[in-house]
Design a protein around this motif. Structure first.
Motif, PDB file in Angstrom:
ATOM      1  N   THR A 229     127.765  22.260  12.016  1.00  0.00           N
ATOM      2  CA  THR A 229     127.905  23.019  13.257  1.00  0.00           C
ATOM      3  C   THR A 229     127.776  22.114  14.463  1.00  0.00           C
ATOM      4  O   THR A 229     128.570  22.192  15.404  1.00  0.00           O
ATOM      5  CB  THR A 229     126.849  24.151  13.314  1.00  0.00           C
ATOM      6  OG1 THR A 229     127.018  24.990  12.167  1.00  0.00           O
ATOM      7  CG2 THR A 229     126.978  24.972  14.570  1.00  0.00           C
ATOM      8  N   VAL A 230     126.787  21.223  14.448  1.00  0.00           N
ATOM      9  CA  VAL A 230     126.588  20.297  15.567  1.00  0.00           C
ATOM     10  C   VAL A 230     127.780  19.354  15.689  1.00  0.00           C
ATOM     11  O   VAL A 230     128.266  19.093  16.799  1.00  0.00           O
ATOM     12  CB  VAL A 230     125.258  19.520  15.414  1.00  0.00           C
ATOM     13  CG1 VAL A 230     125.167  18.369  16.399  1.00  0.00           C
ATOM     14  CG2 VAL A 230     124.077  20.465  15.583  1.00  0.00           C
TER      15      VAL A 230
ATOM     16  N   LEU B 147     130.586  21.359  17.283  1.00  0.00           N
ATOM     17  CA  LEU B 147     130.350  21.775  18.658  1.00  0.00           C
ATOM     18  C   LEU B 147     130.226  20.625  19.655  1.00  0.00           C
ATOM     19  O   LEU B 147     130.572  20.782  20.825  1.00  0.00           O
ATOM     20  CB  LEU B 147     129.075  22.613  18.738  1.00  0.00           C
ATOM     21  CG  LEU B 147     129.183  24.057  18.292  1.00  0.00           C
ATOM     22  CD1 LEU B 147     127.824  24.732  18.342  1.00  0.00           C
ATOM     23  CD2 LEU B 147     130.165  24.812  19.159  1.00  0.00           C
TER      24      LEU B 147
ATOM     25  N   LEU C 119     131.539  20.989  23.448  1.00  0.00           N
ATOM     26  CA  LEU C 119     130.576  21.165  24.536  1.00  0.00           C
ATOM     27  C   LEU C 119     130.724  20.069  25.590  1.00  0.00           C
ATOM     28  O   LEU C 119     130.660  20.339  26.787  1.00  0.00           O
ATOM     29  CB  LEU C 119     129.147  21.152  23.996  1.00  0.00           C
ATOM     30  CG  LEU C 119     128.622  22.445  23.405  1.00  0.00           C
ATOM     31  CD1 LEU C 119     127.303  22.207  22.703  1.00  0.00           C
ATOM     32  CD2 LEU C 119     128.487  23.516  24.458  1.00  0.00           C
TER      33      LEU C 119
ATOM     34  N   SER D  96     125.393  18.633  27.728  1.00  0.00           N
ATOM     35  CA  SER D  96     125.885  18.968  26.384  1.00  0.00           C
ATOM     36  C   SER D  96     124.852  18.598  25.322  1.00  0.00           C
ATOM     37  O   SER D  96     124.616  19.367  24.385  1.00  0.00           O
ATOM     38  CB  SER D  96     127.240  18.316  26.101  1.00  0.00           C
ATOM     39  OG  SER D  96     127.147  16.917  26.114  1.00  0.00           O
TER      40      SER D  96
ATOM     41  N   ALA E 229     122.057  21.199  25.411  1.00  0.00           N
ATOM     42  CA  ALA E 229     122.449  22.460  24.764  1.00  0.00           C
ATOM     43  C   ALA E 229     122.412  22.311  23.245  1.00  0.00           C
ATOM     44  O   ALA E 229     121.964  23.220  22.535  1.00  0.00           O
ATOM     45  CB  ALA E 229     123.834  22.880  25.235  1.00  0.00           C
ATOM     46  N   LEU E 230     122.867  21.165  22.745  1.00  0.00           N
ATOM     47  CA  LEU E 230     122.815  20.934  21.298  1.00  0.00           C
ATOM     48  C   LEU E 230     121.373  20.839  20.799  1.00  0.00           C
ATOM     49  O   LEU E 230     121.045  21.356  19.729  1.00  0.00           O
ATOM     50  CB  LEU E 230     123.586  19.667  20.930  1.00  0.00           C
ATOM     51  CG  LEU E 230     125.107  19.779  20.984  1.00  0.00           C
ATOM     52  CD1 LEU E 230     125.741  18.410  20.799  1.00  0.00           C
ATOM     53  CD2 LEU E 230     125.625  20.757  19.948  1.00  0.00           C
TER      54      LEU E 230
ATOM     55  N   LEU F 217     120.020  24.265  20.489  1.00  0.00           N
ATOM     56  CA  LEU F 217     120.549  24.908  19.285  1.00  0.00           C
ATOM     57  C   LEU F 217     119.798  24.425  18.050  1.00  0.00           C
ATOM     58  O   LEU F 217     119.393  25.233  17.202  1.00  0.00           O
ATOM     59  CB  LEU F 217     122.047  24.627  19.141  1.00  0.00           C
ATOM     60  CG  LEU F 217     122.700  25.124  17.844  1.00  0.00           C
ATOM     61  CD1 LEU F 217     122.645  26.647  17.759  1.00  0.00           C
ATOM     62  CD2 LEU F 217     124.132  24.620  17.747  1.00  0.00           C
TER      63      LEU F 217
ATOM     64  N   PRO G 263     126.157  30.598  16.607  1.00  0.00           N
ATOM     65  CA  PRO G 263     125.778  29.299  17.172  1.00  0.00           C
ATOM     66  C   PRO G 263     126.683  28.885  18.330  1.00  0.00           C
ATOM     67  O   PRO G 263     126.231  28.274  19.298  1.00  0.00           O
ATOM     68  CB  PRO G 263     125.917  28.337  15.992  1.00  0.00           C
ATOM     69  CG  PRO G 263     125.808  29.192  14.783  1.00  0.00           C
ATOM     70  CD  PRO G 263     126.379  30.520  15.171  1.00  0.00           C
TER      71      PRO G 263
ATOM     72  N   ALA H  33     125.119  28.035  21.958  1.00  0.00           N
ATOM     73  CA  ALA H  33     125.247  26.706  22.566  1.00  0.00           C
ATOM     74  C   ALA H  33     126.007  26.750  23.889  1.00  0.00           C
ATOM     75  O   ALA H  33     125.598  26.114  24.870  1.00  0.00           O
ATOM     76  CB  ALA H  33     125.930  25.750  21.593  1.00  0.00           C
TER      77      ALA H  33
ATOM     78  N   ALA I 181     124.722  25.795  27.611  1.00  0.00           N
ATOM     79  CA  ALA I 181     125.456  24.762  28.362  1.00  0.00           C
ATOM     80  C   ALA I 181     125.921  25.306  29.707  1.00  0.00           C
ATOM     81  O   ALA I 181     125.854  24.597  30.719  1.00  0.00           O
ATOM     82  CB  ALA I 181     126.637  24.263  27.543  1.00  0.00           C
TER      83      ALA I 181
END
Length: 133
Positions: A6-7, A10, A14, A32, A35-36, A39, A52, A56, A60
Motif C-alpha cells: 500500500t505504501v 501510494l 501522494l 507526503s 501522510a505516509l 498511515l 487507506p 492518506a 495529505a
C-alpha cells in the motif's frame, strides 16, 4: 491488503499530489512523507483503515494546506537564499520552471474545488469516485 504494498503504491501518487499543491519540492516531500507516516502509525496501532487511500489523501490534503500557508508566510524570505537547481543544464532548468509557472497559473484559474479535484484525479491518480469522497 499489505502495508508495504500500500505504501509503495501510494508514495508516488501522494508526492505528485503534494507537488501540485505546494510550490516547494521540499515541502511536498515532507507533507507526503508525513501522510505516509500517519498511515503506517494508524495501520500498526489499530489495523488498516477502511480506505487507506482516503485516509492518506485526507491527511495529505490538510497538511498541504497548512504547508501552503506557511510557504506564503515565508515567501519573501525565499528570495534571500540560494535556490538549488533541479537540473544541471540551465536551459532544462529554465524550461522546467517556466512550464511549472504556466501550469500553476492555469490551475489558479480554476475554483478551489475544481483545482482540488483535478489534483486528486490527475496527480494523485484517484478515481473520480474516490476523489469525490
Amino acid at each position: 491488503m499489505d502495508l508495504e504494498e500500500t505504501v509503495r503504491d501510494l508514495a508516488p501518487r501522494l508526492l505528485r499530489y503534494c507537488r501540485g499543491r505546494l510550490q516547494s519540492p521540499e515541502s511536498a516531500e515532507d507533507v507526503s512523507q508525513s501522510a505516509l507516516m500517519a498511515l503506517v502509525a494508524r495501520w500498526r496501532s489499530a489495523g488498516p483503515p477502511d480506505s487507506p487511500l482516503a485516509f492518506a489523501f485526507s491527511i495529505a490534503r490538510r497538511r498541504a494546506w497548512r504547508a501552503a500557508v506557511h510557504e506564503r508566510l515565508l515567501e519573501p524570505l525565499s528570495s534571500l537564499r540560494f535556490q538549488h537547481e533541479p537540473f544541471a543544464d540551465p536551459i532544462r532548468s529554465t524550461e522546467a520552471r517556466s512550464e511549472l509557472r504556466r501550469l500553476r497559473s492555469e490551475l489558479q484559474k480554476l475554483s478551489v474545488k475544481e483545482r482540488e479535484a483535478f489534483l486528486l484525479v490527475v496527480a494523485g491518480e484517484l478515481s473520480i469516485v474516490d476523489a469525490a469522497l
